[in-house]
Design a protein around this motif. Structure first.
Motif, PDB file in Angstrom:
ATOM      1  N   LEU A 166       0.836  -1.199   0.000  1.00 52.27           N
ATOM      2  CA  LEU A 166       0.000   0.000   0.000  1.00 52.27           C
ATOM      3  C   LEU A 166       0.872   1.250   0.000  1.00 52.27           C
ATOM      4  CD1 LEU A 166      -2.709  -0.975   2.647  1.00 52.27           C
ATOM      5  CD2 LEU A 166      -2.938  -1.012   0.161  1.00 52.27           C
ATOM      6  N   ILE A 167       0.247   2.390  -0.324  1.00 50.21           N
ATOM      7  CA  ILE A 167       0.942   3.675  -0.291  1.00 50.21           C
ATOM      8  C   ILE A 167       0.363   4.539   0.814  1.00 50.21           C
ATOM      9  CG2 ILE A 167       1.317   5.845  -1.529  1.00 50.21           C
ATOM     10  CD1 ILE A 167       1.393   4.301  -4.098  1.00 50.21           C
ATOM     11  N   SER A 168       1.245   5.096   1.609  1.00 49.39           N
ATOM     12  CA  SER A 168       0.843   6.110   2.585  1.00 49.39           C
ATOM     13  C   SER A 168       1.320   7.457   2.052  1.00 49.39           C
ATOM     14  CB  SER A 168       1.471   5.829   3.952  1.00 49.39           C
ATOM     15  OG  SER A 168       1.097   6.828   4.879  1.00 49.39           O
ATOM     16  N   LYS A 169       0.375   8.311   1.652  1.00 47.41           N
ATOM     17  CA  LYS A 169       0.730   9.599   1.046  1.00 47.41           C
ATOM     18  C   LYS A 169       1.109  10.602   2.126  1.00 47.41           C
ATOM     19  CE  LYS A 169      -2.306   8.621  -2.842  1.00 47.41           C
ATOM     20  NZ  LYS A 169      -3.618   8.843  -3.476  1.00 47.41           N
ATOM     21  N   ILE A 170       2.244  11.250   1.927  1.00 48.46           N
ATOM     22  CA  ILE A 170       2.756  12.213   2.902  1.00 48.46           C
ATOM     23  C   ILE A 170       2.557  13.641   2.409  1.00 48.46           C
ATOM     24  CG2 ILE A 170       4.838  12.998   4.113  1.00 48.46           C
ATOM     25  CD1 ILE A 170       5.778  10.098   4.164  1.00 48.46           C
ATOM     26  N   ALA A 181       6.073  17.779   5.253  1.00 45.93           N
ATOM     27  CA  ALA A 181       5.071  16.999   5.985  1.00 45.93           C
ATOM     28  C   ALA A 181       5.750  15.744   6.515  1.00 45.93           C
ATOM     29  CB  ALA A 181       3.901  16.638   5.079  1.00 45.93           C
ATOM     30  N   PHE A 182       5.183  15.170   7.576  1.00 48.92           N
ATOM     31  CA  PHE A 182       5.771  13.949   8.121  1.00 48.92           C
ATOM     32  C   PHE A 182       4.665  13.021   8.618  1.00 48.92           C
ATOM     33  CE2 PHE A 182       5.359  16.611  11.897  1.00 48.92           C
ATOM     34  CZ  PHE A 182       4.871  15.722  12.838  1.00 48.92           C
ATOM     35  N   GLU A 183       5.048  11.771   8.788  1.00 52.10           N
ATOM     36  CA  GLU A 183       4.142  10.768   9.350  1.00 52.10           C
ATOM     37  C   GLU A 183       4.977   9.754  10.108  1.00 52.10           C
ATOM     38  OE1 GLU A 183       0.517   7.784   7.919  1.00 52.10           O
ATOM     39  OE2 GLU A 183       1.214   9.403   6.609  1.00 52.10           O
ATOM     40  N   ASP A 184       4.407   9.231  11.200  1.00 51.40           N
ATOM     41  CA  ASP A 184       5.116   8.250  12.024  1.00 51.40           C
ATOM     42  C   ASP A 184       4.656   6.833  11.681  1.00 51.40           C
ATOM     43  OD1 ASP A 184       6.436  10.310  13.258  1.00 51.40           O
ATOM     44  OD2 ASP A 184       5.094  10.375  14.990  1.00 51.40           O
ATOM     45  N   VAL A 232       9.001   9.599   9.139  1.00 53.54           N
ATOM     46  CA  VAL A 232       9.409   9.880   7.768  1.00 53.54           C
ATOM     47  C   VAL A 232       8.931  11.282   7.415  1.00 53.54           C
ATOM     48  CG1 VAL A 232       9.241   9.216   5.352  1.00 53.54           C
ATOM     49  CG2 VAL A 232       9.306   7.449   7.126  1.00 53.54           C
ATOM     50  N   GLU A 233       9.863  12.130   7.043  1.00 57.60           N
ATOM     51  CA  GLU A 233       9.540  13.530   6.731  1.00 57.60           C
ATOM     52  C   GLU A 233       9.963  13.856   5.302  1.00 57.60           C
ATOM     53  OE1 GLU A 233      10.084  18.017   8.629  1.00 57.60           O
ATOM     54  OE2 GLU A 233      11.404  16.388   9.271  1.00 57.60           O
ATOM     55  N   PHE A 234       9.060  14.495   4.564  1.00 57.82           N
ATOM     56  CA  PHE A 234       9.341  14.958   3.211  1.00 57.82           C
ATOM     57  C   PHE A 234       9.449  16.475   3.221  1.00 57.82           C
ATOM     58  CE2 PHE A 234       7.328  11.323   0.468  1.00 57.82           C
ATOM     59  CZ  PHE A 234       8.264  10.448   0.989  1.00 57.82           C
ATOM     60  N   LEU A 235      10.501  16.993   2.576  1.00 58.13           N
ATOM     61  CA  LEU A 235      10.685  18.434   2.426  1.00 58.13           C
ATOM     62  C   LEU A 235      10.933  18.731   0.956  1.00 58.13           C
ATOM     63  CD1 LEU A 235      12.611  17.443   5.123  1.00 58.13           C
ATOM     64  CD2 LEU A 235      12.361  19.902   5.529  1.00 58.13           C
ATOM     65  N   MET A 236      10.093  19.558   0.348  1.00 60.91           N
ATOM     66  CA  MET A 236      10.268  19.929  -1.058  1.00 60.91           C
ATOM     67  C   MET A 236      10.576  21.416  -1.145  1.00 60.91           C
ATOM     68  SD  MET A 236       7.779  19.366  -4.356  1.00 60.91           S
ATOM     69  CE  MET A 236       8.297  17.666  -4.577  1.00 60.91           C
ATOM     70  N   ASP A 237      11.684  21.749  -1.828  1.00 60.67           N
ATOM     71  CA  ASP A 237      12.074  23.154  -1.928  1.00 60.67           C
ATOM     72  C   ASP A 237      11.422  23.817  -3.147  1.00 60.67           C
ATOM     73  OD1 ASP A 237      13.557  22.435  -4.193  1.00 60.67           O
ATOM     74  OD2 ASP A 237      15.445  22.326  -3.108  1.00 60.67           O
ATOM     75  N   ALA A 238      11.718  25.087  -3.337  1.00 63.49           N
ATOM     76  CA  ALA A 238      11.090  25.862  -4.413  1.00 63.49           C
ATOM     77  C   ALA A 238      11.500  25.368  -5.796  1.00 63.49           C
ATOM     78  CB  ALA A 238      11.445  27.337  -4.261  1.00 63.49           C
TER      79      ALA A 238
END
Length: 380
Positions: A166-170, A181-184, A232-238
């Motif tokens: 499955l996919i957990s969308k962050i 955004a992050f999720e544990d 798990v944390e995602f960071l997207m820059d400009a």
């Protein structure tokens, strides 16, 4: 629109050019015809290729409108989808700006004005509007224009693979860039020493139907299943660069990966992936429900088996519980292999209810052991 006009012409003329350069020539001639019918009700046209005139006839604006109507209606459906995705009502749209020379076609202007309930903005050349926008963005990036803000958004959701594929969308589609955004998450296996973080992109529910962006591993301290906490944390820059961090919150061990989600992804591929997510939404949701039901059932079965092995419990009590719960556990094991999700959920609830006495006994023994030989003051 030009291709739709080309197809209609071939059907009407009953003949089509065979050479690629002739097809391109006919497309250009039909484009000129379309431009003339923007201002005139009808025109007489001669279409030629292979060195001679191949067709003579009259085209009317009404005929042109009927050819273009299906294309325009599909475009308006895309507008509906964009509004739904953004959570906006049509009334929230302040200006209607046309882009591209084909928006000069009278039927385009008519249907778009009806859909949005307002007239198009005046004084903006649809042939130049993209270049003007690029110039404005360039001025903003260069620091020459400070009172205008243009925001980009994430075109497709970003997440990680979880149990059962499955996919957990962050980060969700249409989130404004830059963003984070992050999720544990936790583990499903006892004494797991590592977590494989698989980054995926797409709107479907299963990993197999989405785009893989990369993988990296995080070392974690061995512990019982469900005990570790991995963030798990995602960071997207400009610039659209994604940095994915995974951290063991107990040991502070971390790992990371940097990817560019837009690399190698064309606009047509994004449109295809979005279209498939709508087309298969019902089927994907059913598959996700089934996998989640199986995951929960297996987790409860493992926890129950582990409870039977608890050294704090009286063996006579354990055997009595096995005799009472065992048939339900076997039935659930069979259901996992062949039953639909709703049956698995009901059987899981039944087992969960039957194990409450077992769980209470474990909790009571644990508390007695903790309070053993302690004074009232110490217990407080």
């Amino acid at each position: 629109m030009d291709f739709a006009l080309y197809q209609a012409f071939v059907k009407r003329a009953g003949v089509a050019p065979k050479k690629e350069e002739d097809r391109i020539s006919v497309l250009h001639q039909l484009e000129n015809l379309k431009r003339k019918l923007t201002d005139e009700a009808e025109i007489e046209a001669s279409i030629y290729w292979d060195g001679k005139v191949q067709w003579n006839g009259v085209f009317t604006r009404e005929e042109l409108s009927e050819i273009f109507r299906p294309v325009i209606e599909r475009t308006l459906q895309s507008c509906r989808s964009a509004l739904a995705a953004s959570g906006l009502e049509i009334s929230a749209i302040e200006h209607l700006v046309f882009v591209g020379g084909s928006t000069r076609v009278p039927l385009v202007r008519e249907l778009a004005s009806q859909f949005f309930g307002k007239k198009p903005a005046e004084g903006i050349d649809p042939d130049q509007v993209v270049a003007l926008g690029a110039a404005i963005q360039g001025a903003i990036l260069a620091g020459e224009k400070k009172n205008t803000l243009l925001l980009d958004v994430v075109p497709l959701s970003l997440g990680i693979e979880t149990m059962g594929g499955l996919i957990s969308k962050i980060i969700h589609r249409n989130t404004t860039v830059r963003c984070s955004a992050f999720e544990d998450f936790t583990t499903y296996v006892d004494n797991q020493t590592g977590v494989d973080v698989h980054i995926v992109q797409g709107e479907r529910e299963l990993v197999q139907d989405c785009r893989s962006l990369g993988r990296f591993k995080l070392k974690i301290a061995p512990a019982p299943a469900g005990y570790p906490k991995v963030r798990v944390e995602f960071l997207m820059d400009a610039n659209g660069m994604l940095r994915a961090h995974a951290t063991d919150l107990r040991t502070k061990e971390f790992a990371e990966l940097e990817v560019r989600p837009s690399f190698g992804l064309s606009d047509s591929e994004i449109e295809r992936m979005l279209a498939e997510s709508f087309k298969y939404a019902e089927r994907d949701f059913a598959e996700r429900q089934l996998i989640e039901a199986k995951n929960q059932a297996r987790a409860l079965l493992r926890a129950t088996e582990k409870s039977f092995e608890n050294p704090l419990l009286d063996r006579v009590f354990v055997e009595r519980q096995k005799a009472r719960i065992g048939p339900v556990m076997k039935a659930l094991e069979r259901d996992i292999e062949m039953a639909p999700s709703d049956v698995i959920v009901l059987r899981t609830r039944e087992l969960d209810h039957m194990t409450q006495e077992l769980a209470q006994q474990i909790l009571d023994h644990a508390l007695r052991n903790r309070l053993k030989d302690r004074t009232v003051a110490e217990a407080r």
